[in-house]
Motif scaffolding. Structure first.
Motif, PDB file in Angstrom:
ATOM      1  N   PHE A 269       0.853  -1.194   0.000  1.00 50.09           N
ATOM      2  CA  PHE A 269       0.000   0.000   0.000  1.00 50.09           C
ATOM      3  C   PHE A 269       0.885   1.237   0.000  1.00 50.09           C
ATOM      4  CE2 PHE A 269       0.451  -1.680   4.367  1.00 50.09           C
ATOM      5  CZ  PHE A 269       1.171  -0.644   4.947  1.00 50.09           C
ATOM      6  N   ALA A 270       0.271   2.355  -0.326  1.00 48.89           N
ATOM      7  CA  ALA A 270       0.974   3.638  -0.231  1.00 48.89           C
ATOM      8  C   ALA A 270       0.621   4.281   1.101  1.00 48.89           C
ATOM      9  CB  ALA A 270       0.548   4.546  -1.383  1.00 48.89           C
ATOM     10  N   LEU A 271       1.554   5.041   1.669  1.00 44.44           N
ATOM     11  CA  LEU A 271       1.254   5.710   2.929  1.00 44.44           C
ATOM     12  C   LEU A 271       0.138   6.723   2.714  1.00 44.44           C
ATOM     13  CD1 LEU A 271       4.723   6.537   4.526  1.00 44.44           C
ATOM     14  CD2 LEU A 271       3.312   4.491   4.793  1.00 44.44           C
ATOM     15  N   THR A 272      -0.688   6.877   3.725  1.00 41.32           N
ATOM     16  CA  THR A 272      -1.701   7.934   3.650  1.00 41.32           C
ATOM     17  C   THR A 272      -1.002   9.288   3.808  1.00 41.32           C
ATOM     18  OG1 THR A 272      -2.044   7.953   6.044  1.00 41.32           O
ATOM     19  CG2 THR A 272      -3.439   6.466   4.757  1.00 41.32           C
ATOM     20  N   GLN A 275       0.098   9.751   7.351  1.00 42.91           N
ATOM     21  CA  GLN A 275       1.299   8.982   7.695  1.00 42.91           C
ATOM     22  C   GLN A 275       2.548   9.689   7.168  1.00 42.91           C
ATOM     23  OE1 GLN A 275      -0.166   5.302   5.967  1.00 42.91           O
ATOM     24  NE2 GLN A 275       0.166   4.206   7.899  1.00 42.91           N
ATOM     25  N   ASP A 299      -5.590   6.997  15.848  1.00 42.46           N
ATOM     26  CA  ASP A 299      -6.661   6.112  16.245  1.00 42.46           C
ATOM     27  C   ASP A 299      -6.287   4.675  15.872  1.00 42.46           C
ATOM     28  OD1 ASP A 299      -9.028   5.428  17.368  1.00 42.46           O
ATOM     29  OD2 ASP A 299     -10.267   6.689  16.076  1.00 42.46           O
ATOM     30  N   VAL A 300      -6.968   3.728  16.486  1.00 43.95           N
ATOM     31  CA  VAL A 300      -6.670   2.332  16.183  1.00 43.95           C
ATOM     32  C   VAL A 300      -6.799   2.103  14.680  1.00 43.95           C
ATOM     33  CG1 VAL A 300      -7.163   1.288  18.397  1.00 43.95           C
ATOM     34  CG2 VAL A 300      -9.043   1.836  16.878  1.00 43.95           C
ATOM     35  N   GLY A 301      -5.814   1.409  14.113  1.00 43.25           N
ATOM     36  CA  GLY A 301      -5.863   1.082  12.693  1.00 43.25           C
ATOM     37  C   GLY A 301      -5.368   2.185  11.775  1.00 43.25           C
ATOM     38  N   SER A 302      -4.841   3.271  12.348  1.00 44.02           N
ATOM     39  CA  SER A 302      -4.404   4.372  11.489  1.00 44.02           C
ATOM     40  C   SER A 302      -3.033   4.106  10.870  1.00 44.02           C
ATOM     41  CB  SER A 302      -4.386   5.679  12.276  1.00 44.02           C
ATOM     42  OG  SER A 302      -3.477   5.587  13.351  1.00 44.02           O
ATOM     43  N   GLY A 303      -2.379   3.021  11.292  1.00 44.14           N
ATOM     44  CA  GLY A 303      -1.117   2.648  10.664  1.00 44.14           C
ATOM     45  C   GLY A 303       0.106   3.278  11.302  1.00 44.14           C
ATOM     46  N   LYS A 304       0.216   3.127  12.604  1.00 41.85           N
ATOM     47  CA  LYS A 304       1.366   3.692  13.303  1.00 41.85           C
ATOM     48  C   LYS A 304       2.604   2.809  13.154  1.00 41.85           C
ATOM     49  CE  LYS A 304      -1.016   3.868  17.171  1.00 41.85           C
ATOM     50  NZ  LYS A 304      -2.396   3.630  16.719  1.00 41.85           N
ATOM     51  N   THR A 305       2.364   1.489  13.049  1.00 36.92           N
ATOM     52  CA  THR A 305       3.492   0.564  13.058  1.00 36.92           C
ATOM     53  C   THR A 305       4.452   0.821  11.909  1.00 36.92           C
ATOM     54  OG1 THR A 305       1.834  -1.005  13.834  1.00 36.92           O
ATOM     55  CG2 THR A 305       4.038  -1.862  13.419  1.00 36.92           C
ATOM     56  N   PRO A 454      -6.372   4.498   6.669  1.00 39.56           N
ATOM     57  CA  PRO A 454      -6.091   4.032   5.311  1.00 39.56           C
ATOM     58  C   PRO A 454      -7.397   3.925   4.523  1.00 39.56           C
ATOM     59  CG  PRO A 454      -4.868   2.734   6.883  1.00 39.56           C
ATOM     60  CD  PRO A 454      -5.769   3.624   7.674  1.00 39.56           C
ATOM     61  N   ARG A 457     -11.458   1.734   4.561  1.00 36.80           N
ATOM     62  CA  ARG A 457     -11.940   1.250   5.858  1.00 36.80           C
ATOM     63  C   ARG A 457     -13.402   1.625   6.029  1.00 36.80           C
ATOM     64  NH1 ARG A 457      -7.257   0.892   9.097  1.00 36.80           N
ATOM     65  NH2 ARG A 457      -5.893  -0.378   7.825  1.00 36.80           N
ATOM     66  N   ASP A 559      -3.626  -7.124  15.099  1.00 40.54           N
ATOM     67  CA  ASP A 559      -4.014  -6.669  13.777  1.00 40.54           C
ATOM     68  C   ASP A 559      -4.297  -7.843  12.834  1.00 40.54           C
ATOM     69  OD1 ASP A 559      -4.344  -4.943  11.560  1.00 40.54           O
ATOM     70  OD2 ASP A 559      -2.247  -5.266  10.996  1.00 40.54           O
ATOM     71  N   ARG A 588     -10.541  -3.315  10.242  1.00 40.29           N
ATOM     72  CA  ARG A 588      -9.185  -3.048   9.777  1.00 40.29           C
ATOM     73  C   ARG A 588      -9.018  -3.471   8.324  1.00 40.29           C
ATOM     74  NH1 ARG A 588      -4.650  -3.004  13.392  1.00 40.29           N
ATOM     75  NH2 ARG A 588      -5.457  -1.529  14.875  1.00 40.29           N
TER      76      ARG A 588
HETATM   77  P1  ADP Z   1      -2.279   0.983  14.567  1.00 36.39           P
HETATM   78  O1  ADP Z   1      -2.132   2.423  14.247  1.00 36.39           O
HETATM   79  O2  ADP Z   1      -3.554   0.697  15.251  1.00 36.39           O
HETATM   80  O3  ADP Z   1      -1.088   0.419  15.270  1.00 36.39           O
HETATM   81  P2  ADP Z   1      -1.391  -0.723  12.469  1.00 36.39           P
HETATM   82  O4  ADP Z   1      -0.053  -0.110  12.350  1.00 36.39           O
HETATM   83  O5  ADP Z   1      -1.467  -2.014  13.184  1.00 36.39           O
HETATM   84  O6  ADP Z   1      -2.396   0.275  13.159  1.00 36.39           O
HETATM   85  O7  ADP Z   1      -2.041  -0.790  11.043  1.00 36.39           O
HETATM   86  C1  ADP Z   1      -3.292  -1.387  10.822  1.00 36.39           C
HETATM   87  C2  ADP Z   1      -3.297  -2.109   9.492  1.00 36.39           C
HETATM   88  O8  ADP Z   1      -3.304  -1.176   8.424  1.00 36.39           O
HETATM   89  C3  ADP Z   1      -2.098  -2.985   9.266  1.00 36.39           C
HETATM   90  O9  ADP Z   1      -2.542  -4.162   8.645  1.00 36.39           O
HETATM   91  C4  ADP Z   1      -1.237  -2.175   8.340  1.00 36.39           C
HETATM   92  O10 ADP Z   1      -0.405  -2.981   7.556  1.00 36.39           O
HETATM   93  C5  ADP Z   1      -2.279  -1.482   7.500  1.00 36.39           C
HETATM   94  N1  ADP Z   1      -1.856  -0.204   6.935  1.00 36.39           N
HETATM   95  C6  ADP Z   1      -1.018   0.695   7.484  1.00 36.39           C
HETATM   96  N2  ADP Z   1      -0.876   1.767   6.675  1.00 36.39           N
HETATM   97  C7  ADP Z   1      -1.676   1.548   5.607  1.00 36.39           C
HETATM   98  C8  ADP Z   1      -1.967   2.286   4.414  1.00 36.39           C
HETATM   99  N3  ADP Z   1      -1.436   3.483   4.202  1.00 36.39           N
HETATM  100  N4  ADP Z   1      -2.831   1.743   3.530  1.00 36.39           N
HETATM  101  C9  ADP Z   1      -3.393   0.545   3.777  1.00 36.39           C
HETATM  102  N5  ADP Z   1      -3.155  -0.202   4.848  1.00 36.39           N
HETATM  103  C10 ADP Z   1      -2.307   0.280   5.766  1.00 36.39           C
END
Ligand code: ADP
Ligand code: MG
Length: 694
Positions: A269-272, A275, A299-305, A454, A457, A559, A588
């Protein structure tokens, strides 16, 4: 006129305050004479006017006066002295269960008595039990108090009268030496009274004051003190940060971007936009020689990892190490798997370290960290331990910060190489910190917000359903899984006993296995061994397990995008933040997801309000603001982090509207008048600053 006492003097310099009394005062946080000035009354009593007895109503505390009609000792199980006074408009009985024989004699018929107490309905007429009383001599009207009488929060062995005397003394002897610290222009523009006026209003309110406003903190006199206190705390954090920036040298880790680009091209995927922006802020900080201290909220699922992974790569590009720490074994393992998948393909080594890792595996991991053979380590709080030494730690990432105490955050910071530099720190949290708190408890941090999910959702649909309709829910699980989706079933208990919670989860899993024989059901709880837990989680991630029965161990971070149904038992007992976290495990992926809050009725008022908020909103920030309103800031952050937020007068839920002005004025004052800023900090924060630093 008593001699003027300097404000900073210990309370023992007050008349009749010895070591014992000082100890009691200290229990109330009153150590210096000036502390007494900032000890605010809980309520007030009105002794400014003698109430005609005919006006007296049950439940009211009033000052009354009358002549004794009779007084007698009534025998019986509870022997008592009863004295009736009357004033021509009505009568009241003064009742004493404890009395000296001589007291009865003082109530001779016709004696003028003044009493203060709460009126209650008695058998024949209104009564005051154990009122304060005195004899009034002569026929002239006796003087009354000029202002309302304050009633202070107190402690055992410290009567109101004593506290009143001490506060009055402090007002007379040291108020003059407590300087006005708010500039006049500021007071005028915010319509706040001067310090001495405010203190006088609070401790000796005139009879016509708006008492409710005073008690509830809406009166300008109280607002003024609250403002000053919030300002002082804000200034203290500005000063801390200033000192931090001067003191904390860190390696500049700009990096050449090669590894990051390689990861970005491999990601599916591309970063939002959010992000990218937050990553930009993080990288800019890391490229500087001051240690970064940045909180990433999302927020949960926003892609912090993935943002953390890219930051880690920037450190690695410069030849430094990165440590990623998560609060639970489960979450740390999941991060480990994600980092390993992403980074090993780029030739970057990732090591695992948890408290459970023992023996040779542990020794090897520690060795690799110390020698610099591994660039990235992922683990639990085991990373804080003394025996863990890094070769060159450049970046510490702490996920789900609210689970860690600030002390632990510091412990990792201190693992910087050789003490000359500190690692940059990135703190990630999904618990949205409302604006009001971000300004206070977290003001020593820079804050970035990933405020975009992302694409694709779907918002999670939330319903609250009573326990009695459990069968319907079982059918929902059956349908969802038949469509190839996965589900969570979370068991919670009132007591947070790991054993009981595990038992409850086991019983539920048993019940669901019987009801849904066609499904593969996995079980994780705090007492499942690490390896088994990992096996179940991996199977769930791979889609080999349809339904995961779990305790709240899965609360943060887990996740699995294919999971689209979340069932939470006993939802009425959980806090909003926790419910929002749990719900965040679904929604998610791209499928429409739902969350079922099972509850045991009847619901209390607050439980109903909480579940309602969750049904209405998927927005973590809104939920956190509501949580703050329902529960107050202490609980929201957990006691470990509230050290910096023990206000004497201000209340965030009440005084939140002052914060914009506080923020602006603090910034101005800090540069314009450092001396005044220091004096404010000294007055309100004093030693407490150490907490904020920890
Ligand atoms: P959290 O912010 O709650 O820690 P995660 O980092 O676990 O969220 O990310 C949630 C899911 O979204 C993961 O499966 C991750 O790979 C996916 N993800 C992260 N960034 C994007 C993106 N830009 N587009 C699509 N999916 C993404
Ligand atoms: Mg996460």
């Amino acid at each position: 006129m008593a001699t003027v006492l300097p404000a900073g003097r210990p309370v023992t310099e007050l008349p009749r305050v010895g070591a014992r009394q000082a100890e009691r005062l200290a229990k109330l946080g009153l150590r210096q004479v000036s502390d007494l000035l900032f000890h605010l009354p809980l309520r007030y009593e009105d002794r400014t006017r003698v109430a005609p007895l005919g006006e007296l109503r049950p439940g009211e505390s009033r000052l009354v006066e009358g002549r004794v009609e009779y007084a007698e000792v009534v025998p019986g199980r509870r022997r008592r002295l009863v004295c009736r006074i009357a004033d021509g408009t009505g009568a009241v009985e003064l009742v004493f269960f404890h009395f000296y024989p001589s007291q009865a004699k003082r109530f001779a018929r016709g004696t003028r008595i003044r009493a203060f107490g709460e009126a209650r309905s008695g058998l024949a007429m209104l009564q005051m039990v154990h009122p304060e009383w005195e004899q009034v001599r002569g026929d002239e009207p006796a003087p009354v108090d000029e202002g309302l009488t304050p009633v202070y929060p107190t402690t055992e062995g410290l009567p109101q009268a004593t506290l009143r005397r001490l506060v009055a003394h402090a007002l007379e002897t040291c108020a003059a030496s407590v300087p006005e610290l708010l500039p006049e222009s500021l007071r005028t523009s915010l319509a706040l009274p001067g310090l001495h006026e405010a203190l006088a209003t609070i401790h000796r309110p005139p009879p016509d004051v708006a008492v409710r406003d005073l008690i509830e903190g809406r009166h300008p006199a109280v607002r003024r003190l609250a403002f000053e206190e919030l300002l002082a705390h804000r200034l203290s954090l500005l000063r801390l940060r200033h000192e931090h920036q001067n003191a904390m040298a860190a390696p500049a880790l700009a990096g050449d971007g090669q590894l990051r680009d390689a990861l970005l091209t491999r990601l599916p995927f591309a970063l939002t936009g959010a992000q990218q922006r937050v990553l930009g802020e993080v990288l800019r900080d890391m490229g500087d020689t001051h240690a970064m201290l940045r909180l990433v909220q999302g927020d949960v699922g926003s892609g912090k990892t993935v943002v953390a992974a890219l930051a880690a790569l920037a450190a690695v590009e410069c030849g430094w190490q990165a440590a990623i720490m998560a609060p639970t074994e489960l979450l740390a393992e999941q991060h480990y798997r994600a980092f390993r998948d992403w980074l090993t393909a780029l030739g970057v080594d990732v090591t695992w370290l948890s408290g459970r890792l023992a023996g040779a595996g542990r020794r090897e991991a520690l060795q690799r960290l110390a020698d610099g053979d591994t660039a990235v380590v992922v683990g639990t709080h085991a990373l804080f331990q003394d025996e863990v030494a890094f070769h060159r730690l450049g970046l510490a990432v702490v996920d789900e910060q609210h689970r860690f105490g600030v002390h632990q955050r510091l412990a990792l910071r201190d693992k910087g190489a050789g003490g000359e530099t500190q690692p940059h720190q990135l703190i990630m949290t999904a618990t949205p910190i409302p604006r009001t708190l971000a300004m206070t408890a977290y003001a020593d941090l820079d804050v970035s917000v990933i405020d975009e999910l992302p694409p694709g959702r779907q918002p999670v649909t939330t319903v609250a359903i009573p326990n009695g309709r459990r069968d319907e829910i079982v059918e929902r699980v059956r349908t969802a899984c038949a469509e190839g989706r996965q589900a969570y079933w979370v068991c919670t208990l009132v007591e947070t006993s790991e054993v009981l919670e595990a038992e409850a989860a086991e019983a539920t899993a048993e019940y669901l296995r019987e009801a849904l024989p066609e499904l593969t059901i996995g079980l994780v709880h705090g007492r499942v061994a690490g390896a088994d837990k990992e096996a179940v989680m991996t199977a769930f991630e791979r889609g080999e397990v349809d339904l995961l029965v779990a305790t709240t161990v899965i609360e943060v971070g887990v996740d699995v995008p294919n999971a689209s149904l979340m069932i939470i038992e006993n939802a009425e007992r959980l806090g909003l933040a926790q419910l929002h976290q749990l719900r965040g495990r679904v929604g998610r992926g791209t499928a429409a997801s739902s969350c079922v809050l099972l509850y045991q009725g009847p619901l209390s008022e607050t439980a109903r309000a909480r579940l309602g908020v969750l049904r209405e909103s998927n927005d973590g920030f809104r939920i956190a603001e509501r949580d703050l309103a329902i529960r107050g800031p202490g609980e929201l952050l957990g006691t470990r982090q509230t050290g910096a937020m023990q206000y004497r007068i201000a209340e965030l839920a009440r005084d939140g509207d002052l914060l914009d002005d506080v923020r602006r004025e603090a910034a101005r004052l800090y540069t314009a008048d450092r001396e005044c800023a220091d004096a404010l900090i000294q007055r309100w924060v004093g030693e407490g600053e150490r907490y904020a630093q920890a």
